[in-house]
Design a protein around this motif. Structure first.
Motif, PDB file in Angstrom:
ATOM      1  N   SER A 266      29.135 -43.113 -42.762  1.00 27.03           N
ATOM      2  CA  SER A 266      28.521 -44.019 -41.793  1.00 27.03           C
ATOM      3  C   SER A 266      27.694 -43.275 -40.740  1.00 27.03           C
ATOM      4  O   SER A 266      26.985 -43.914 -39.960  1.00 27.03           O
ATOM      5  CB  SER A 266      29.599 -44.848 -41.085  1.00 27.03           C
ATOM      6  OG  SER A 266      30.293 -45.656 -42.009  1.00 27.03           O
ATOM      7  N   PHE A 267      27.791 -41.956 -40.732  1.00 28.62           N
ATOM      8  CA  PHE A 267      27.018 -41.181 -39.753  1.00 28.62           C
ATOM      9  C   PHE A 267      25.531 -41.335 -40.052  1.00 28.62           C
ATOM     10  O   PHE A 267      25.101 -41.219 -41.202  1.00 28.62           O
ATOM     11  CB  PHE A 267      27.403 -39.702 -39.823  1.00 28.62           C
ATOM     12  CG  PHE A 267      26.824 -38.862 -38.721  1.00 28.62           C
ATOM     13  CD1 PHE A 267      27.438 -38.804 -37.481  1.00 28.62           C
ATOM     14  CD2 PHE A 267      25.660 -38.123 -38.917  1.00 28.62           C
ATOM     15  CE1 PHE A 267      26.920 -38.024 -36.460  1.00 28.62           C
ATOM     16  CE2 PHE A 267      25.117 -37.355 -37.907  1.00 28.62           C
ATOM     17  CZ  PHE A 267      25.756 -37.304 -36.668  1.00 28.62           C
ATOM     18  N   PRO A 268      24.709 -41.624 -39.020  1.00 24.34           N
ATOM     19  CA  PRO A 268      23.272 -41.846 -39.260  1.00 24.34           C
ATOM     20  C   PRO A 268      22.625 -40.669 -39.983  1.00 24.34           C
ATOM     21  O   PRO A 268      22.736 -39.522 -39.538  1.00 24.34           O
ATOM     22  CB  PRO A 268      22.709 -42.002 -37.836  1.00 24.34           C
ATOM     23  CG  PRO A 268      23.873 -42.457 -37.024  1.00 24.34           C
ATOM     24  CD  PRO A 268      25.063 -41.776 -37.596  1.00 24.34           C
ATOM     25  N   LYS A 269      21.957 -40.949 -41.077  1.00 19.18           N
ATOM     26  CA  LYS A 269      21.352 -39.888 -41.883  1.00 19.18           C
ATOM     27  C   LYS A 269      19.827 -39.853 -41.759  1.00 19.18           C
ATOM     28  O   LYS A 269      19.190 -38.927 -42.263  1.00 19.18           O
ATOM     29  CB  LYS A 269      21.740 -40.074 -43.350  1.00 19.18           C
ATOM     30  CG  LYS A 269      23.241 -39.955 -43.595  1.00 19.18           C
ATOM     31  CD  LYS A 269      23.578 -40.162 -45.061  1.00 19.18           C
ATOM     32  CE  LYS A 269      25.057 -39.937 -45.331  1.00 19.18           C
ATOM     33  NZ  LYS A 269      25.920 -40.865 -44.566  1.00 19.18           N
ATOM     34  N   ASP A 270      19.255 -40.849 -41.087  1.00 16.45           N
ATOM     35  CA  ASP A 270      17.801 -40.910 -40.985  1.00 16.45           C
ATOM     36  C   ASP A 270      17.272 -40.301 -39.692  1.00 16.45           C
ATOM     37  O   ASP A 270      16.080 -40.401 -39.391  1.00 16.45           O
ATOM     38  CB  ASP A 270      17.333 -42.368 -41.098  1.00 16.45           C
ATOM     39  CG  ASP A 270      18.003 -43.269 -40.072  1.00 16.45           C
ATOM     40  OD1 ASP A 270      19.042 -42.863 -39.508  1.00 16.45           O
ATOM     41  OD2 ASP A 270      17.481 -44.382 -39.835  1.00 16.45           O
ATOM     42  N   VAL A 271      18.168 -39.668 -38.897  1.00 18.76           N
ATOM     43  CA  VAL A 271      17.762 -39.013 -37.656  1.00 18.76           C
ATOM     44  C   VAL A 271      18.434 -37.649 -37.596  1.00 18.76           C
ATOM     45  O   VAL A 271      19.356 -37.355 -38.370  1.00 18.76           O
ATOM     46  CB  VAL A 271      18.161 -39.843 -36.412  1.00 18.76           C
ATOM     47  CG1 VAL A 271      17.410 -41.168 -36.390  1.00 18.76           C
ATOM     48  CG2 VAL A 271      19.668 -40.075 -36.371  1.00 18.76           C
ATOM     49  N   GLU A 272      17.984 -36.807 -36.674  1.00 17.54           N
ATOM     50  CA  GLU A 272      18.603 -35.490 -36.529  1.00 17.54           C
ATOM     51  C   GLU A 272      20.037 -35.637 -36.036  1.00 17.54           C
ATOM     52  O   GLU A 272      20.427 -36.667 -35.467  1.00 17.54           O
ATOM     53  CB  GLU A 272      17.795 -34.622 -35.564  1.00 17.54           C
ATOM     54  CG  GLU A 272      17.709 -35.172 -34.152  1.00 17.54           C
ATOM     55  CD  GLU A 272      16.893 -34.273 -33.238  1.00 17.54           C
ATOM     56  OE1 GLU A 272      17.052 -34.412 -32.010  1.00 17.54           O
ATOM     57  OE2 GLU A 272      16.119 -33.445 -33.744  1.00 17.54           O
ATOM     58  N   ALA A 273      20.840 -34.580 -36.246  1.00 14.47           N
ATOM     59  CA  ALA A 273      22.273 -34.649 -35.960  1.00 14.47           C
ATOM     60  C   ALA A 273      22.560 -34.973 -34.497  1.00 14.47           C
ATOM     61  O   ALA A 273      23.520 -35.701 -34.189  1.00 14.47           O
ATOM     62  CB  ALA A 273      22.939 -33.329 -36.341  1.00 14.47           C
ATOM     63  N   ARG A 274      21.747 -34.452 -33.580  1.00 13.00           N
ATOM     64  CA  ARG A 274      21.988 -34.713 -32.154  1.00 13.00           C
ATOM     65  C   ARG A 274      21.885 -36.205 -31.844  1.00 13.00           C
ATOM     66  O   ARG A 274      22.730 -36.772 -31.154  1.00 13.00           O
ATOM     67  CB  ARG A 274      21.001 -33.931 -31.293  1.00 13.00           C
ATOM     68  CG  ARG A 274      21.219 -34.122 -29.787  1.00 13.00           C
ATOM     69  CD  ARG A 274      20.331 -33.185 -28.993  1.00 13.00           C
ATOM     70  NE  ARG A 274      20.570 -33.333 -27.566  1.00 13.00           N
ATOM     71  CZ  ARG A 274      19.654 -33.711 -26.676  1.00 13.00           C
ATOM     72  NH1 ARG A 274      18.420 -33.980 -27.092  1.00 13.00           N
ATOM     73  NH2 ARG A 274      19.949 -33.819 -25.405  1.00 13.00           N
ATOM     74  N   LEU A 275      20.839 -36.831 -32.358  1.00 17.63           N
ATOM     75  CA  LEU A 275      20.704 -38.274 -32.164  1.00 17.63           C
ATOM     76  C   LEU A 275      21.847 -39.022 -32.838  1.00 17.63           C
ATOM     77  O   LEU A 275      22.378 -40.004 -32.297  1.00 17.63           O
ATOM     78  CB  LEU A 275      19.370 -38.757 -32.727  1.00 17.63           C
ATOM     79  CG  LEU A 275      18.144 -38.677 -31.820  1.00 17.63           C
ATOM     80  CD1 LEU A 275      16.893 -39.068 -32.597  1.00 17.63           C
ATOM     81  CD2 LEU A 275      18.308 -39.559 -30.594  1.00 17.63           C
ATOM     82  N   GLY A 276      22.250 -38.553 -34.006  1.00 17.02           N
ATOM     83  CA  GLY A 276      23.305 -39.221 -34.738  1.00 17.02           C
ATOM     84  C   GLY A 276      24.631 -39.231 -34.006  1.00 17.02           C
ATOM     85  O   GLY A 276      25.316 -40.252 -33.955  1.00 17.02           O
ATOM     86  N   ILE A 277      24.997 -38.106 -33.408  1.00 15.15           N
ATOM     87  CA  ILE A 277      26.304 -38.046 -32.744  1.00 15.15           C
ATOM     88  C   ILE A 277      26.286 -38.842 -31.441  1.00 15.15           C
ATOM     89  O   ILE A 277      27.272 -39.493 -31.075  1.00 15.15           O
ATOM     90  CB  ILE A 277      26.760 -36.585 -32.524  1.00 15.15           C
ATOM     91  CG1 ILE A 277      28.249 -36.577 -32.150  1.00 15.15           C
ATOM     92  CG2 ILE A 277      25.930 -35.881 -31.468  1.00 15.15           C
ATOM     93  CD1 ILE A 277      28.865 -35.204 -32.156  1.00 15.15           C
TER      94      ILE A 277
END
Length: 265
Positions: A45-56
């Motif tokens: 479910s972790f956002p995969k369409d943005v960079e990791a910083r935005l995702g967390i």
């Protein structure tokens, strides 16, 4: 690269944001732990369409908006925290504070901030302006600056005066800081970590807090060393080199909650 490896470098800064948003290390770190638990339980479910910083940060906001997180604050501490928060929050919405901190302290663009809080860029602009205006109105005070580099001290003084506060003095050593604070009893302290005579701003603040309670913001070039979540650590922290907007946001949040510093072990 594993997801854990991708998000690890961003955790100290997420802790900084969470602590500033909640006004306490304990509460902020609890939300970060809940965020990590949610990622571990549902990594897909972790956002995969943005960079990791935005995702967390996006995952953090999902937790913030929906979960009843146990902060670990005792009943007495909780009641005091809630009393201060209720008083301050009566005139400003949490969404405005989120927009202010994400842009001014965490350095996200308006576009990224809009993504994180499910808003538009124009709404982000309006929210930031609302937060700054209301917090400034509520929190005028006197400020002691503990900083041994003259140019940086002058820059901080200019920022403090620009947002309508008074400066009681500028100290460059531990002894000067304690003497100045004892004489003037400021309403806020901005403290560098390393001082002119190789003394510590942390030790200076420890001495001051033994005399009276005061909100403290620490300034350091190495924030990750003080944002591990493994010991008592500062709630409010500014990274060198800093932006003027970052200092203003940190001052506003520290005064918003009237939080005394947690002192690193």
């Amino acid at each position: 690269m594993s997801l854990a490896t991708e998000i690890a470098p961003h955790l100290p800064y997420l802790r900084r944001y969470a602590r500033a948003l909640t006004g306490a290390q304990t509460a902020g770190d609890a939300y970060v732990r809940a965020t990590l638990e949610a990622i571990v339980e549902a990594p897909d479910s972790f956002p995969k369409d943005v960079e990791a910083r935005l995702g967390i940060y996006r995952t953090f906001h999902a937790i913030w908006n929906s979960a009843n997180v146990d902060s670990g604050i005792s009943a007495n501490e909780g009641s005091e925290f809630e009393q201060v928060a209720h008083e301050r929050l009566s005139g400003i919405t949490p969404l405005s504070r989120q927009a202010l901190l994400l842009t001014a302290m965490e350095g996200f663009s308006n576009e990224d901030t809009a993504y994180l809080i499910d808003s538009s860029e124009d709404e982000v602009d309006a929210l930031v302006a609302e937060a700054i205006a209301e917090i400034d109105r509520q929190t005028k005070t006197s400020v002691l600056i503990i900083e041994d580099e003259p140019i940086i001290a002058m820059d901080i003084e200019s920022i403090v005066l620009d947002v309508g506060h008074q400066v009681t003095g500028i100290a460059t050593t531990r002894d000067e800081a304690v003497a100045a604070a004892t004489e003037q009893q400021p309403g806020l302290i901005l403290a560098d970590i390393q001082l002119a005579d190789d003394s510590s701003g942390i030790d200076a603040v420890k001495d001051i807090l033994e005399k009276f309670s005061v909100p403290v913001i620490f300034i350091t070039a190495f924030p990750e060393r003080l944002l591990t979540g493994e010991r008592p650590e500062p709630t409010f922290l500014i990274t060198k080199p800093f932006q003027r907007s970052t200092v203003k946001a940190a001052i506003a949040q520290a005064l918003f909650f009237r939080s005394s510093a947690a002192i690193p072990a």
